[in-house]
Design a protein around this motif. Structure first.
Motif, PDB file in Angstrom:
ATOM      1  N   GLY A 187     -46.491  15.259 -36.079  1.00  0.00           N
ATOM      2  CA  GLY A 187     -47.655  15.919 -35.493  1.00  0.00           C
ATOM      3  C   GLY A 187     -47.886  15.505 -34.057  1.00  0.00           C
ATOM      4  O   GLY A 187     -48.274  16.316 -33.219  1.00  0.00           O
ATOM      5  N   LYS A 188     -47.623  14.227 -33.747  1.00  0.00           N
ATOM      6  CA  LYS A 188     -47.803  13.744 -32.379  1.00  0.00           C
ATOM      7  C   LYS A 188     -46.796  14.390 -31.430  1.00  0.00           C
ATOM      8  O   LYS A 188     -47.123  14.704 -30.300  1.00  0.00           O
ATOM      9  CB  LYS A 188     -47.657  12.225 -32.333  1.00  0.00           C
TER      10      LYS A 188
ATOM     11  N   SER B 267     -40.780  15.032 -25.825  1.00  0.00           N
ATOM     12  CA  SER B 267     -41.371  14.918 -27.164  1.00  0.00           C
ATOM     13  C   SER B 267     -40.430  14.177 -28.112  1.00  0.00           C
ATOM     14  O   SER B 267     -40.886  13.418 -28.971  1.00  0.00           O
ATOM     15  CB  SER B 267     -41.730  16.292 -27.722  1.00  0.00           C
TER      16      SER B 267
ATOM     17  N   ARG C 110     -45.389  17.345 -31.649  1.00  0.00           N
ATOM     18  CA  ARG C 110     -45.772  18.734 -31.397  1.00  0.00           C
ATOM     19  C   ARG C 110     -46.936  18.810 -30.420  1.00  0.00           C
ATOM     20  O   ARG C 110     -47.000  19.711 -29.593  1.00  0.00           O
ATOM     21  CB  ARG C 110     -46.132  19.428 -32.710  1.00  0.00           C
ATOM     22  N   SER C 111     -47.852  17.854 -30.491  1.00  0.00           N
ATOM     23  CA  SER C 111     -49.004  17.878 -29.603  1.00  0.00           C
ATOM     24  C   SER C 111     -48.619  17.606 -28.151  1.00  0.00           C
ATOM     25  O   SER C 111     -49.379  17.910 -27.253  1.00  0.00           O
ATOM     26  CB  SER C 111     -50.060  16.875 -30.069  1.00  0.00           C
ATOM     27  N   ILE C 112     -47.452  17.047 -27.904  1.00  0.00           N
ATOM     28  CA  ILE C 112     -46.966  16.817 -26.544  1.00  0.00           C
ATOM     29  C   ILE C 112     -46.151  18.014 -26.061  1.00  0.00           C
ATOM     30  O   ILE C 112     -46.306  18.471 -24.933  1.00  0.00           O
ATOM     31  CB  ILE C 112     -46.091  15.537 -26.497  1.00  0.00           C
ATOM     32  N   ARG C 113     -45.260  18.523 -26.913  1.00  0.00           N
ATOM     33  CA  ARG C 113     -44.314  19.564 -26.522  1.00  0.00           C
ATOM     34  C   ARG C 113     -45.006  20.873 -26.154  1.00  0.00           C
ATOM     35  O   ARG C 113     -44.689  21.480 -25.129  1.00  0.00           O
ATOM     36  CB  ARG C 113     -43.320  19.808 -27.657  1.00  0.00           C
ATOM     37  N   VAL C 114     -45.930  21.335 -26.972  1.00  0.00           N
ATOM     38  CA  VAL C 114     -46.554  22.648 -26.758  1.00  0.00           C
ATOM     39  C   VAL C 114     -47.311  22.715 -25.427  1.00  0.00           C
ATOM     40  O   VAL C 114     -47.089  23.641 -24.648  1.00  0.00           O
ATOM     41  CB  VAL C 114     -47.446  23.029 -27.964  1.00  0.00           C
ATOM     42  N   PRO C 115     -48.188  21.756 -25.115  1.00  0.00           N
ATOM     43  CA  PRO C 115     -48.877  21.853 -23.822  1.00  0.00           C
ATOM     44  C   PRO C 115     -47.928  21.786 -22.626  1.00  0.00           C
ATOM     45  O   PRO C 115     -48.139  22.474 -21.625  1.00  0.00           O
ATOM     46  CB  PRO C 115     -49.826  20.653 -23.814  1.00  0.00           C
TER      47      PRO C 115
ATOM     48  N   GLU D  18     -41.322  10.818 -29.932  1.00  0.00           N
ATOM     49  CA  GLU D  18     -41.222  10.752 -31.386  1.00  0.00           C
ATOM     50  C   GLU D  18     -40.504   9.476 -31.816  1.00  0.00           C
ATOM     51  O   GLU D  18     -40.939   8.780 -32.732  1.00  0.00           O
ATOM     52  CB  GLU D  18     -40.475  11.985 -31.892  1.00  0.00           C
TER      53      GLU D  18
END
Length: 152
Positions: free
Chosen positions: A64-65, A124, A67-72, A128
């Motif tokens: 989850g962490k 990301s 994904r929270s970096i990659r998308v923005p 990870e």
């Protein structure tokens, strides 16, 4: 002043030191986490099933962490990359001495935006691995990373 520069150079040299390993960790001493370059040291009095459970928990927590970096990064990099590209085309086609002053800055801005977009996956992934290592070390495990090089 000489002492200060000597201490500073020693600190910089020590901070850049890298432990290198030229062979993969032994399979009977380390547990490889599939899909990652991470290996967890198997302690003599530990249960492999418990280790697998802890690894699974840490992998779920880390996913989850990442994904929270990659998308923005992808959204911001892509948006500003397109805006920069449009601005670059506009500045390049208008001509004049003002556009010749603006052109390098807009080109650097556009390249930086696309670099942000392109590096989102790598950032990301590294985050990870860092978070996976931290999670496993909080649970008391020793983690080693080993990347195999392609030998052509």
């Amino acid at each position: 002043m000489f002492r200060f520069s000597l201490i500073l150079s020693l600190l910089l040299t020590a901070s850049c030191a890298v432990n290198t390993v030229d062979s993969a960790p032994e399979k009977n001493k380390f547990l490889h986490i599939d899909g990652t370059p991470a290996y967890v040291l198997i302690e003599p009095n530990s249960s492999v099933d418990l280790m697998n459970d802890d690894i699974y928990i840490c992998l779920a927590e880390v996913e989850g962490k990442a994904r929270s970096i990659r998308v923005p990064m992808k959204v911001v990099g892509g948006y500003f990359g397109v805006v920069g590209l449009i601005a670059l085309i506009d500045v390049a086609t208008t001509g004049g001495w003002v556009s010749s002053l603006l052109l390098p800055g807009v080109a650097i801005f556009t390249a930086g935006s696309w670099a942000t977009y392109a590096s989102a996956d790598a950032v990301s992934e590294l985050g990870e691995y860092k978070n996976l290592e931290a999670c496993l070390e909080r649970k008391g495990y020793s983690v080693v990373f080993f990347l195999e090089e392609d030998k052509i």
